[in-house]
Design a protein around this motif. Structure first.
Motif, short mmCIF file in Angstrom:
data_model
loop_
_atom_site.label_atom_id
_atom_site.label_comp_id
_atom_site.label_asym_id
_atom_site.label_seq_id
_atom_site.Cartn_x
_atom_site.Cartn_y
_atom_site.Cartn_z
N VAL A 168 -6.58 -0.03 -2.44
CA VAL A 168 -6.31 -1.41 -2.81
C VAL A 168 -7.41 -2.00 -3.69
O VAL A 168 -7.12 -2.58 -4.74
N VAL B 122 -7.62 -1.17 2.79
CA VAL B 122 -8.18 -2.11 1.83
C VAL B 122 -9.70 -1.98 1.74
O VAL B 122 -10.29 -2.12 0.68
N VAL C 206 0.81 -1.20 0.00
CA VAL C 206 0.00 0.00 0.00
C VAL C 206 0.85 1.25 0.00
O VAL C 206 0.43 2.30 -0.48
N ALA D 64 -1.21 1.61 -4.75
CA ALA D 64 -2.47 1.51 -4.02
C ALA D 64 -2.56 2.56 -2.92
O ALA D 64 -3.66 2.88 -2.48
N GLU E 10 -9.58 -0.59 -5.69
CA GLU E 10 -9.57 0.03 -7.01
C GLU E 10 -8.35 -0.42 -7.81
O GLU E 10 -8.44 -0.64 -9.02
N THR E 11 -7.21 -0.56 -7.14
CA THR E 11 -6.00 -0.99 -7.83
C THR E 11 -6.13 -2.43 -8.31
O THR E 11 -5.70 -2.77 -9.42
N LEU F 70 -2.41 -8.17 -4.26
CA LEU F 70 -2.13 -6.90 -4.90
C LEU F 70 -0.89 -6.93 -5.78
O LEU F 70 -0.95 -6.67 -6.98
N HIS G 268 -4.45 5.25 -4.80
CA HIS G 268 -5.73 4.93 -5.43
C HIS G 268 -6.55 3.89 -4.67
O HIS G 268 -7.68 3.62 -5.08
#
Length: 471
Positions: free
Chosen positions: A247, A105, A32, A242, A249-250, A193, A245
């Motif tokens: 987690v 998240v 993140v 992330a 959405e990423t 991720l 933006h």
């Protein structure tokens, strides 16, 4: 007794971070990119921590008996309170990492409540920590003239502070246990991720490589290049991480980029074969159009023979076939020219659509041209021997009647009625052959075919019903 001054906080916590919270912290920082802030209470209490943890420097003990015992008990209470404070502080720091993992998240109401509850616990921790620090500052246990009553009061206050620290630590532990499901979900997403982002990057690289190879072979692939270029901003956002933006959405962006990039790569790899297939279809359809032009010219002689030997009802529906065939072939050739131009300009979707139109035109023309010859052959056969068509139809009726009676003494009316009607219809069709010098053989053929279709429907119904009944 000489107490060792406390080590720097990072050295104190390092052994503990080998546990699960440390793994969570590493995952959060790596995936993140969040910067973990120090606890608010530590900023306020940093100046007093050495005094709180210190057991005092080298000192001389005076008095003895009850005074010495009271001082020792007070010092033991102070050490126990310091240990409780340290454990609470460490637990709060570890839990903060878990909370930040969840909130990074998950943006659901449940996750927001978790953050609010943790803030409330933090305020409770500040309160008990302040009482502990106040108790430590209020009593100098190293004084030579420390009275037993003062030492006893210090022991009581420090013991009370320690008990509150322990109780809040227990509350913190219970709260941490309640986070299990949310934390597991957050850690699962964090674990996905980095691999998801890497897969998306590799897919973009593979698509770019495939596109370069196609262009190197002389194919422009402009539409694929535009689609790949449109993924550029998405890659920028993936690279931003992330932390900026989020987690979820990423992860969604990485999946979308992966899917779109793989589609571009697959189409780029198929493009040379698509070009070759388009070339083959152009040649094949042009050859077929030329052949149909030749065959169309043969329809008029067939129609002439039909007019000469059979009644108008047998051929009137075929009168327009030569003109329709010529027009369809002309349209097909125009579409072929457009398809060739689209192929030369490498407009592959347009070329494919135009070739499909050409094929449909030629298929319909082929059926119309073939219909004239097929009609003449059928009429010749039935004029020569109508009995063969009659027997063929009667056999189908008898076979259906046997099936309808199988295992029954009387037929089911639902089956008997259409079969009886088929028999009557066949007899009427046979009767038309005896009318006049030139019977309408085409009407006779269409009637017998209709009778056979009706019989086939009855047979299918009987088999379906008996199959459903387990017969």
């Amino acid at each position: 007794m000489t107490a060792t001054p406390p080590q720097p906080y990072a050295q104190q916590v390092a052994p503990r971070l080998s546990s699960r919270p440390r793994r969570r912290a590493a995952a959060l920082r790596d995936a993140v990119g969040l910067v973990l802030l120090p606890l608010p209470l530590l900023a306020g209490f940093a100046a007093v921590l050495p005094a709180a943890f210190a057991g005092g420097g080298t000192r001389r003990w005076f008095g003895g008996g009850r005074g010495e015992s009271a001082r020792a008990e007070a010092q033991a209470a102070k050490d126990a309170a310091a240990a409780a404070f340290y454990e609470l502080d460490t637990a709060q720091r570890d839990l903060r990492i878990s909370i930040e993992t969840i909130t990074a998240v998950d943006s659901s109401p449940a996750a927001r409540r978790v953050a609010a509850d943790f803030d409330a616990l933090g305020r409770r921790i500040d309160e008990v920590s302040h009482r502990y620090i106040t108790a430590v500052d209020a009593h100098d246990l190293d004084r030579d003239d420390l009275e037993a009553s003062v030492a006893s009061r210090a022991r009581a206050e420090l013991t009370g502070a320690k008990d509150e620290l322990v109780r809040v630590k227990q509350e913190l532990d219970r709260y941490e246990q309640s986070l299990g499901a949310l934390l597991d979900k957050a850690e699962t997403q964090l674990a996905r991720l980095a691999p998801a982002v890497e897969r998306a990057r590799q897919a973009l690289l593979a698509a770019s490589t495939a596109l370069d190879a196609v262009r190197g072979s002389g194919l422009r692939a402009d539409d694929l290049a535009a689609r790949l270029a449109a993924l550029g901003p998405e890659l920028t956002k993936l690279n931003q991480g992330a932390g900026q933006h989020g987690v979820p959405e990423t992860l969604q962006r990485a999946d979308r980029v992966l899917r779109d990039a793989e589609a571009v790569r697959a189409e780029a790899e198929r493009l040379p074969e698509r070009a070759a297939e388009t070339d083959r279809r152009l040649v094949s359809l042009r050859t077929r159009a030329q052949a149909l032009t030749t065959r169309s010219a043969q329809v008029e002689p067939v129609l002439s023979e039909l007019r000469r030997r059979f009644t108008a009802a047998c051929w009137q529906d075929l009168q327009s076939v030569p003109e329709q065939a010529a027009e369809a072939v002309k349209q097909a050739e125009l579409k072929l020219a457009e398809a060739r131009k689209a192929r030369d300009e490498q407009r592959w979707p347009d070329a494919t659509a135009l070739l499909s139109t050409v094929r449909a035109l030629l298929n319909s023309t082929d059926e119309a041209v073939s219909a004239a010859g097929d009609r003449l052959r059928q009429l010749n056969a039935v004029a020569k021997n109508p009995q063969q068509e009659i027997e063929r139809t009667r056999f189908a009726i008898r076979d259906a009647q046997r099936l309808a009676m199988a295992g029954r003494s009387t037929p089911d009316p639902r089956h008997a009625r259409p079969l009886d009607s088929a028999v009557a219809r066949l007899e009427r069709a046979v009767g038309t052959l005896e009318e006049g010098r030139h019977p309408d053989y085409w009407h006779f053929l269409t009637e017998t075919e209709a009778v056979r279709n009706t019989v086939a429907d009855v047979v299918a119904q009987i088999r379906q019903e008996r199959g459903g009944a387990g017969v």
